[in-house]
Scaffold this motif. Structure first.
Motif, PDB file in Angstrom:
ATOM      1  N   LEU A  72       0.871  -1.218  -0.098  1.00 16.54           N
ATOM      2  CA  LEU A  72       0.101   0.058   0.028  1.00 16.54           C
ATOM      3  C   LEU A  72       0.902   1.315   0.225  1.00 16.54           C
ATOM      4  O   LEU A  72       0.613   2.130  -0.433  1.00 16.54           O
ATOM      5  CB  LEU A  72      -0.934  -0.177   1.359  1.00 16.54           C
ATOM      6  CG  LEU A  72      -2.105  -0.877   1.189  1.00 16.54           C
ATOM      7  CD1 LEU A  72      -3.033  -0.921   2.652  1.00 16.54           C
ATOM      8  CD2 LEU A  72      -2.764  -0.752  -0.253  1.00 16.54           C
ATOM      9  N   GLU A  80      -3.417   1.712  -2.758  1.00 13.06           N
ATOM     10  CA  GLU A  80      -5.088   2.014  -2.775  1.00 13.06           C
ATOM     11  C   GLU A  80      -5.519   2.496  -4.246  1.00 13.06           C
ATOM     12  O   GLU A  80      -6.398   2.055  -4.799  1.00 13.06           O
ATOM     13  CB  GLU A  80      -5.732   2.958  -1.834  1.00 13.06           C
ATOM     14  CG  GLU A  80      -5.583   2.143  -0.698  1.00 13.06           C
ATOM     15  CD  GLU A  80      -6.102   2.979   0.721  1.00 13.06           C
ATOM     16  OE1 GLU A  80      -6.439   4.422   0.411  1.00 13.06           O
ATOM     17  OE2 GLU A  80      -6.279   2.597   1.762  1.00 13.06           O
ATOM     18  N   VAL A  99      -3.031  -7.794  -0.918  1.00 15.31           N
ATOM     19  CA  VAL A  99      -2.449  -6.392  -0.196  1.00 15.31           C
ATOM     20  C   VAL A  99      -1.508  -7.302   0.893  1.00 15.31           C
ATOM     21  O   VAL A  99      -1.564  -7.806   1.800  1.00 15.31           O
ATOM     22  CB  VAL A  99      -3.483  -5.633   0.212  1.00 15.31           C
ATOM     23  CG1 VAL A  99      -2.534  -4.615   1.140  1.00 15.31           C
ATOM     24  CG2 VAL A  99      -4.302  -4.976  -0.596  1.00 15.31           C
ATOM     25  N   THR A 101       1.387  -5.649   3.104  1.00 13.09           N
ATOM     26  CA  THR A 101       1.787  -4.450   3.756  1.00 13.09           C
ATOM     27  C   THR A 101       2.238  -4.350   5.177  1.00 13.09           C
ATOM     28  O   THR A 101       1.717  -5.325   5.756  1.00 13.09           O
ATOM     29  CB  THR A 101       0.698  -3.173   3.301  1.00 13.09           C
ATOM     30  OG1 THR A 101       1.397  -1.861   3.714  1.00 13.09           O
ATOM     31  CG2 THR A 101      -0.603  -3.738   4.221  1.00 13.09           C
ATOM     32  N   ASP A 108      -6.983   0.613   6.789  1.00 13.69           N
ATOM     33  CA  ASP A 108      -6.091   0.250   5.519  1.00 13.69           C
ATOM     34  C   ASP A 108      -6.924  -1.155   5.166  1.00 13.69           C
ATOM     35  O   ASP A 108      -7.104  -1.367   4.178  1.00 13.69           O
ATOM     36  CB  ASP A 108      -4.815   0.143   5.865  1.00 13.69           C
ATOM     37  CG  ASP A 108      -4.190   1.260   5.801  1.00 13.69           C
ATOM     38  OD1 ASP A 108      -4.811   2.446   5.345  1.00 13.69           O
ATOM     39  OD2 ASP A 108      -3.111   1.701   6.276  1.00 13.69           O
ATOM     40  N   VAL A 109      -7.211  -1.905   6.243  1.00 19.36           N
ATOM     41  CA  VAL A 109      -7.710  -3.115   6.087  1.00 19.36           C
ATOM     42  C   VAL A 109      -9.020  -3.033   5.202  1.00 19.36           C
ATOM     43  O   VAL A 109      -9.330  -3.483   4.296  1.00 19.36           O
ATOM     44  CB  VAL A 109      -8.055  -4.108   7.285  1.00 19.36           C
ATOM     45  CG1 VAL A 109      -8.772  -5.522   6.941  1.00 19.36           C
ATOM     46  CG2 VAL A 109      -6.650  -4.169   7.832  1.00 19.36           C
ATOM     47  N   SER A 112      -8.889  -1.553   1.809  1.00 19.89           N
ATOM     48  CA  SER A 112      -8.646  -2.707   0.753  1.00 19.89           C
ATOM     49  C   SER A 112      -9.781  -3.521   0.370  1.00 19.89           C
ATOM     50  O   SER A 112      -9.582  -3.877  -0.749  1.00 19.89           O
ATOM     51  CB  SER A 112      -7.507  -3.190   1.274  1.00 19.89           C
ATOM     52  OG  SER A 112      -6.286  -2.473   1.491  1.00 19.89           O
ATOM     53  N   TYR A 113     -10.369  -4.044   1.248  1.00 21.32           N
ATOM     54  CA  TYR A 113     -11.635  -4.802   1.008  1.00 21.32           C
ATOM     55  C   TYR A 113     -12.558  -4.013   0.213  1.00 21.32           C
ATOM     56  O   TYR A 113     -13.255  -4.761  -0.699  1.00 21.32           O
ATOM     57  CB  TYR A 113     -12.059  -5.553   2.251  1.00 21.32           C
ATOM     58  CG  TYR A 113     -11.159  -6.927   2.554  1.00 21.32           C
ATOM     59  CD1 TYR A 113     -10.734  -7.863   1.528  1.00 21.32           C
ATOM     60  CD2 TYR A 113     -10.356  -6.776   3.723  1.00 21.32           C
ATOM     61  CE1 TYR A 113      -9.937  -8.745   2.021  1.00 21.32           C
ATOM     62  CE2 TYR A 113      -9.465  -7.715   4.209  1.00 21.32           C
ATOM     63  CZ  TYR A 113      -9.548  -8.827   3.265  1.00 21.32           C
ATOM     64  OH  TYR A 113      -8.563  -9.935   3.556  1.00 21.32           O
ATOM     65  N   ALA A 117      -9.817  -5.846  -2.833  1.00 26.02           N
ATOM     66  CA  ALA A 117      -8.474  -6.656  -2.620  1.00 26.02           C
ATOM     67  C   ALA A 117      -9.246  -8.235  -2.309  1.00 26.02           C
ATOM     68  O   ALA A 117     -10.254  -8.430  -1.696  1.00 26.02           O
ATOM     69  CB  ALA A 117      -7.662  -6.065  -1.367  1.00 26.02           C
ATOM     70  N   TYR A 120      -5.735  -9.640   2.605  1.00 21.13           N
ATOM     71  CA  TYR A 120      -4.962  -8.498   3.213  1.00 21.13           C
ATOM     72  C   TYR A 120      -4.083  -9.299   4.247  1.00 21.13           C
ATOM     73  O   TYR A 120      -4.421  -9.794   5.185  1.00 21.13           O
ATOM     74  CB  TYR A 120      -5.891  -7.322   4.062  1.00 21.13           C
ATOM     75  CG  TYR A 120      -4.930  -6.319   4.445  1.00 21.13           C
ATOM     76  CD1 TYR A 120      -5.100  -4.993   3.770  1.00 21.13           C
ATOM     77  CD2 TYR A 120      -4.455  -6.387   5.731  1.00 21.13           C
ATOM     78  CE1 TYR A 120      -4.399  -4.114   4.204  1.00 21.13           C
ATOM     79  CE2 TYR A 120      -3.339  -5.154   5.898  1.00 21.13           C
ATOM     80  CZ  TYR A 120      -3.753  -4.106   5.415  1.00 21.13           C
ATOM     81  OH  TYR A 120      -3.101  -2.915   5.902  1.00 21.13           O
ATOM     82  N   THR A 122      -0.542  -8.783   6.513  1.00 20.53           N
ATOM     83  CA  THR A 122       0.387  -7.701   7.297  1.00 20.53           C
ATOM     84  C   THR A 122       1.766  -8.470   7.145  1.00 20.53           C
ATOM     85  O   THR A 122       1.946  -9.581   7.629  1.00 20.53           O
ATOM     86  CB  THR A 122      -0.011  -7.261   8.685  1.00 20.53           C
ATOM     87  OG1 THR A 122      -1.345  -6.878   8.705  1.00 20.53           O
ATOM     88  CG2 THR A 122       0.896  -6.302   9.459  1.00 20.53           C
TER      89      THR A 122
END
Length: 154
Positions: A72, A80, A99, A101, A108-109, A112-113, A117, A120, A122
């Motif tokens: 991201l 994004e 994703v 990241t 952010d999660v 993204s969805y 995405a 996700y 991390t």
């Protein structure tokens, strides 16, 4: 011959969109250790990613990725924005985007969805855990999941 090899004749085409050289190196190492044959293509910012996906400029002859790993936090056009443009393109939207990241931020999660995405993840700080994470999703996405064929624009 592994199960994955029995139904995947060609190497998996993976696009990694990542600007951190250390994370690129760890990702390459993880895929090298994995059992899935793959071609890992790396670009370091969002604009390059969209040029790669659109097969523009120096990327005119690149293959269509089977899977995209998207950071991201990118210089210029961020992840994004890339995700939003990619999922708005009927010719590209069927490509799964993971994703990957360092952000643990809940917004952010969620974002993204919302931008479609497919997963996700991390990034773990520990290099061994990072490699294990990459190998785990490699196995899942290329041994368990059935990916859409190129040209599927439904």
């Amino acid at each position: 011959m592994s199960d994955a090899d029995s139904f995947r004749a060609e190497p998996a085409q993976i696009l990694l969109v990542e600007d951190n050289p250390g994370d690129v190196r760890l990702t390459k190492e993880a895929f090298k250790q994995g059992r899935i044959e793959n071609d890992l293509h790396v670009v370091s910012d969002g604009t390059e990613a969209l040029d790669f996906l659109g097969r523009q400029g120096p990327y005119a002859d690149v293959p269509r990725p089977d899977l995209i790993l998207l950071d991201l936090n990118l210089p210029g056009k961020d992840g994004e924005e890339v995700l939003e443009e990619l999922k708005a393109d009927s010719a590209l939207r069927s490509i799964p985007v993971i994703v990957l990241t360092s952000s643990r931020a809940e917004e952010d999660v969620v974002k993204s969805y919302e931008l479609h995405a497919n997963a996700y993840l991390t990034k773990p700080v520990d290099p061994d855990e990072f490699i294990e994470t990459v190998r785990a999703f490699e196995k899942f996405w290329f041994s368990v999941v059935r990916l859409p064929p190129e040209g599927d624009s439904s």
